[in-house]
Design a protein around this motif. Structure first.
Motif, PDB file in Angstrom:
ATOM      1  N   GLY A 146       0.802  -1.210   0.000  1.00 31.00           N
ATOM      2  CA  GLY A 146       0.000   0.000   0.000  1.00 31.00           C
ATOM      3  C   GLY A 146       0.836   1.261   0.000  1.00 31.00           C
ATOM      4  O   GLY A 146       0.596   2.180   0.789  1.00 31.00           O
ATOM      5  N   VAL A 147       1.837   1.342  -0.895  1.00 30.14           N
ATOM      6  CA  VAL A 147       2.704   2.515  -0.946  1.00 30.14           C
ATOM      7  C   VAL A 147       1.944   3.707  -1.507  1.00 30.14           C
ATOM      8  O   VAL A 147       0.935   3.563  -2.205  1.00 30.14           O
ATOM      9  CB  VAL A 147       3.951   2.236  -1.814  1.00 30.14           C
ATOM     10  N   THR A 148       2.448   4.865  -1.196  1.00 31.61           N
ATOM     11  CA  THR A 148       1.888   6.107  -1.731  1.00 31.61           C
ATOM     12  C   THR A 148       3.028   6.924  -2.327  1.00 31.61           C
ATOM     13  O   THR A 148       4.203   6.617  -2.144  1.00 31.61           O
ATOM     14  CB  THR A 148       1.194   6.919  -0.634  1.00 31.61           C
ATOM     15  N   THR A 149       2.675   7.971  -3.026  1.00 33.80           N
ATOM     16  CA  THR A 149       3.703   8.817  -3.628  1.00 33.80           C
ATOM     17  C   THR A 149       4.557   9.509  -2.581  1.00 33.80           C
ATOM     18  O   THR A 149       5.628  10.019  -2.877  1.00 33.80           O
ATOM     19  CB  THR A 149       3.048   9.880  -4.533  1.00 33.80           C
ATOM     20  N   ALA A 150       4.084   9.536  -1.324  1.00 36.34           N
ATOM     21  CA  ALA A 150       4.856  10.168  -0.262  1.00 36.34           C
ATOM     22  C   ALA A 150       5.942   9.259   0.291  1.00 36.34           C
ATOM     23  O   ALA A 150       6.830   9.717   1.009  1.00 36.34           O
ATOM     24  CB  ALA A 150       3.915  10.604   0.875  1.00 36.34           C
ATOM     25  N   ASP A 151       5.882   7.972  -0.013  1.00 33.69           N
ATOM     26  CA  ASP A 151       6.884   7.044   0.490  1.00 33.69           C
ATOM     27  C   ASP A 151       8.236   7.334  -0.144  1.00 33.69           C
ATOM     28  O   ASP A 151       8.335   7.819  -1.278  1.00 33.69           O
ATOM     29  CB  ASP A 151       6.473   5.597   0.190  1.00 33.69           C
ATOM     30  N   PRO A 266      -6.984   4.265  -6.917  1.00 34.24           N
ATOM     31  CA  PRO A 266      -5.633   4.790  -7.147  1.00 34.24           C
ATOM     32  C   PRO A 266      -4.572   3.687  -7.028  1.00 34.24           C
ATOM     33  O   PRO A 266      -4.523   2.963  -6.031  1.00 34.24           O
ATOM     34  CB  PRO A 266      -5.465   5.843  -6.047  1.00 34.24           C
ATOM     35  N   LEU A 267      -3.760   3.558  -8.046  1.00 34.10           N
ATOM     36  CA  LEU A 267      -2.630   2.637  -8.028  1.00 34.10           C
ATOM     37  C   LEU A 267      -1.357   3.430  -8.263  1.00 34.10           C
ATOM     38  O   LEU A 267      -1.384   4.553  -8.768  1.00 34.10           O
ATOM     39  CB  LEU A 267      -2.776   1.559  -9.104  1.00 34.10           C
ATOM     40  N   SER A 268      -0.231   2.830  -7.928  1.00 34.32           N
ATOM     41  CA  SER A 268       1.047   3.518  -8.098  1.00 34.32           C
ATOM     42  C   SER A 268       1.331   3.759  -9.570  1.00 34.32           C
ATOM     43  O   SER A 268       0.884   3.016 -10.447  1.00 34.32           O
ATOM     44  CB  SER A 268       2.173   2.688  -7.475  1.00 34.32           C
ATOM     45  N   GLU A 269       2.087   4.830  -9.828  1.00 36.30           N
ATOM     46  CA  GLU A 269       2.446   5.145 -11.208  1.00 36.30           C
ATOM     47  C   GLU A 269       3.252   4.017 -11.836  1.00 36.30           C
ATOM     48  O   GLU A 269       3.107   3.733 -13.027  1.00 36.30           O
ATOM     49  CB  GLU A 269       3.244   6.455 -11.245  1.00 36.30           C
ATOM     50  N   PHE A 270       4.101   3.382 -11.059  1.00 29.70           N
ATOM     51  CA  PHE A 270       4.919   2.285 -11.575  1.00 29.70           C
ATOM     52  C   PHE A 270       4.044   1.152 -12.097  1.00 29.70           C
ATOM     53  O   PHE A 270       4.281   0.609 -13.186  1.00 29.70           O
ATOM     54  CB  PHE A 270       5.843   1.775 -10.463  1.00 29.70           C
TER      55      PHE A 270
END
Length: 482
Positions: A146-151, A266-270
Motif C-alpha cells: 500500500g505505498v503512496t507517492t509520499a513514500d 488509485p494505483l502507483s504510477e509504476f
C-alpha cells in the motif's frame, strides 16, 4: 582437489542451513544460530568463487550471482554492526541489499544470452515479463504494501526491483528456457528471495510471523544458488510444448485488468506504467501477427499459382492472367516437347523431370521482358506475349529463337547415371484482339497439332482460318511420342 573442496563446502553448507532452519522454525534463539547463518552464506560465496575461478563456461553468470550475494551479505553485516532496526530508515545497508537485484538480473540475462529467440518470441517474452511485473506490482506494491507517492525511494525500490525480477523470470519461463534441474534450482533460488522480500516488505518487519520464516526463505534461496553452481548442467532447450503467445495473452489480460482497476482505485504510477507498456507491446505483437498472416496468405496465393516442379506459372495462373488482360491484343504460344516420352521411358522419370526443369529455365532465358512463361502440365508449356504491337513476324521470331534454344543438347541425370538427350518442340501460336482464355487455348492447340503434323516447328493460327482435319487417335498418339 577442487572436487573434494567443493564437496566439503556443500556438505558444510547443507549442515549449517539445516541447523539454522530447524532452529528458526522451532523458535530457538542462540548465538550459535546467529553465527551459523553467515557461515552458511560464506560457504555459498566460496562455492561461487571456485566456480568462477576453475570453470570457464558461464563464468560471467556465476560472477554476477556471486557479486549480488556479496552485496547482500555486506548490507546484512552493516545492519548487524550498526544495529539497524527500523526498515523505514534509509541506511547504507539498503545499498548492499539493493545491490543484489542488478547483479541477479544481469546473471539471468547472461545465463540465456546464447539462446537468442526470434523477434516474435522475444516480443511474447516482453509481454509476459511486463504483464507479470504489472500484476506483481499491483498485488504487492499497491495491495499488500500500500505505498503512496509520499513514500521514500528506498521504500519503493525493493518491491519495484522484485517486480522487475519476477517479470524476468516469468518471461523466461513462458519462453520455455527454464528446463532441467540446474535451471529449476536457479529459478527457485531467485523466487525464494523475491518471496522473502515480499513478505518482509508487506509486514514491515514488525508483524509476527511463523518463527524465522523470512530467514528461512532467504537462506533457502541462497542455498539453491550454491547447489546449482556446481551441478553438471544438462542441455537446456526451449520447451516447444509451452506456447509463449498463450501465456502472453493471459498476462496482457491481467495488465488490462490492472488498468481497469486503476480507473476506479488509485494505483502507483509504476504499476500503471508497467500495465500500459504491456498493452503497447501487445499491440505491437498483434501487428506482427497480422503481417505474418498476410505474408502466409501471399505465399499460399503464389504457391497455388506456381508449378511445383519448374517454378513457372501453372494453368490457373495463366488463365487468371488472360482474364485480367481483357480486350487487349495478345499472342499465346503453346509448346509441346517432341520425343519427351522417349526420354522418360529410356532414362527414367528423374531424367524426364530434369529435362522439364531445364526447358523451363531456357524458356525464361529466351523470353521477352513481360512475357508470362507457364507450364500447363506434362510436357506442355505456354508463353503469353502481351505487347500492344504484337504481330505475326514478332511472334514467329520468338518461336524460332525458342525452338533453337530448346533443341540444344541436355545433360540429364538418368537411371544409370548422367546422360545426354535431345528433343524438338512443336509450337502453336494464335493472336487475338481480346484475351479470351478459352478461345486462345483452343486456337493455339489447333496450331500446335498442325505443327506436330508437320514434324515440329511453329504454326500460326489466326481467328477465322480453316481448321485442319482432326487426326485419328493412333496417329495423334504417334505424333505426341515424337
Amino acid at each position: 582437489m577442487v572436487a573434494r573442496l567443493v564437496l566439503m563446502l556443500r556438505v558444510v553448507m547443507l549442515v549449517l542451513a539445516a541447523g539454522v532452519v530447524a532452529g528458526r522454525l522451532t523458535g530457538v534463539d542462540s548465538w550459535v544460530l546467529d553465527a551459523a547463518t553467515p557461515l552458511a552464506y560464506g560457504c555459498v560465496v566460496l562455492l561461487l568463487a571456485l566456480r568462477v575461478w576453475f570453470v570457464r563456461t558461464q563464468r560471467l553468470v556465476w560472477a554476477a550471482f556471486g557479486l549480488g550475494l556479496c552485496s547482500s551479505i555486506a548490507g546484512t553485516v552493516y545492519a548487524a554492526v550498526n544495529n539497524v532496526a527500523d526498515v523505514r530508515d534509509s541506511t547504507w545497508a539498503d545499498v548492499g541489499w539493493l545491490g543484489f537485484f542488478p547483479f541477479a538480473f544481469a546473471g539471468l540475462l547472461l545465463l540465456l544470452s546464447d539462446r537468442v529467440p526470434s523477434r516474435r518470441t522475444a516480443l511474447d517474452g516482453t509481454i509476459t515479463g511486463l504483464g507479470g511485473a504489472a500484476v506483481f506490482s499491483a498485488i504487492v506494491l499497491d495491495g499488500l504494501i500500500g505505498v503512496t507517492t509520499a513514500d521514500g525511494i528506498v521504500t519503493l525500490a525493493y518491491p519495484v526491483a522484485d517486480a522487475v525480477l519476477f517479470g524476468t523470470l516469468a518471461a523466461q519461463w513462458a519462453l520455455g528456457f527454464w528446463s532441467g534441474l540446474t535451471s529449476t534450482m536457479i529459478m527457485g533460488g531467485i523466487s525464494l528471495s523475491i518471496m522473502a522480500d515480499t513478505v518482509y516488505a508487506a509486514t514491515d518487519g514488525r508483524v509476527p510471523l511463523p518463527a524465522g520464516l523470512i530467514d528461512v526463505l532467504y537462506l533457502g534461496g541462497i542455498m539453491l544458488l550454491g547447489l546449482a553452481a556446481w551441478r553438471q548442467p544438462g542441455p537446456v532447450r526451449p520447451d516447444h510444448d509451452r506456447d509463449p503467445y498463450r501465456v502472453a495473452i493471459w498476462l496482457a489480460g491481467g495488465a488490462l485488468t490492472v488498468l481497469l482497476v486503476a480507473s476506479q482505485t488509485p494505483l502507483s504510477e509504476f504499476t500503471v506504467i508497467l500495465a500500459g507498456l504491456t498493452l503497447v507491446a501487445g499491440m505491437a505483437r498483434m501487428g506482427i501477427t497480422v503481417r505474418e498472416l498476410e505474408a502466409v496468405g501471399r505465399e499460399r496465393y503464389r504457391e497455388a499459382r506456381r508449378d511445383a516442379l519448374t517454378g513457372l506459372a501453372n494453368r490457373r495462373a495463366v488463365l487468371e492472367r488472360l482474364d485480367r488482360l481483357g480486350r487487349r491484343p495478345v499472342a499465346l504460344m503453346l509448346l509441346d516437347l517432341d520425343r519427351f516420352k522417349q526420354v522418360n521411358d529410356v532414362h527414367g522419370h528423374q531424367a524426364g523431370d530434369d529435362l522439364l526443369v531445364q526447358v523451363a529455365a531456357r524458356l525464361a532465358e529466351v523470353s521477352r521482358a513481360g512475357t508470362l512463361v507457364g507450364r500447363l502440365g506434362g510436357d506442355e508449356f505456354v508463353l503469353v506475349v502481351e505487347d500492344d504491337d504484337v504481330g505475326p513476324e514478332a511472334v514467329a521470331a520468338i518461336a524460332r529463337r525458342v525452338r533453337d534454344r530448346l533443341r540444344d543438347t541436355y545433360r540429364l541425370t538418368g537411371t544409370d547415371g548422367p546422360v545426354t538427350a535431345g528433343i524438338d518442340v512443336s509450337i502453336g501460336i494464335t493472336i487475338r484482339d481480346d484475351a479470351n482464355p478459352e478461345a486462345l487455348l483452343h486456337d493455339a492447340d489447333l496450331a500446335m497439332y498442325q505443327a506436330k503434323r508437320a514434324g515440329g516447328g511453329h504454326v500460326l493460327h489466326m481467328p477465322g482460318q480453316p481448321v485442319a482435319p482432326a487426326l485419328p487417335p493412333t496417329a495423334r498418339e504417334s505424333l505426341l511420342d515424337r
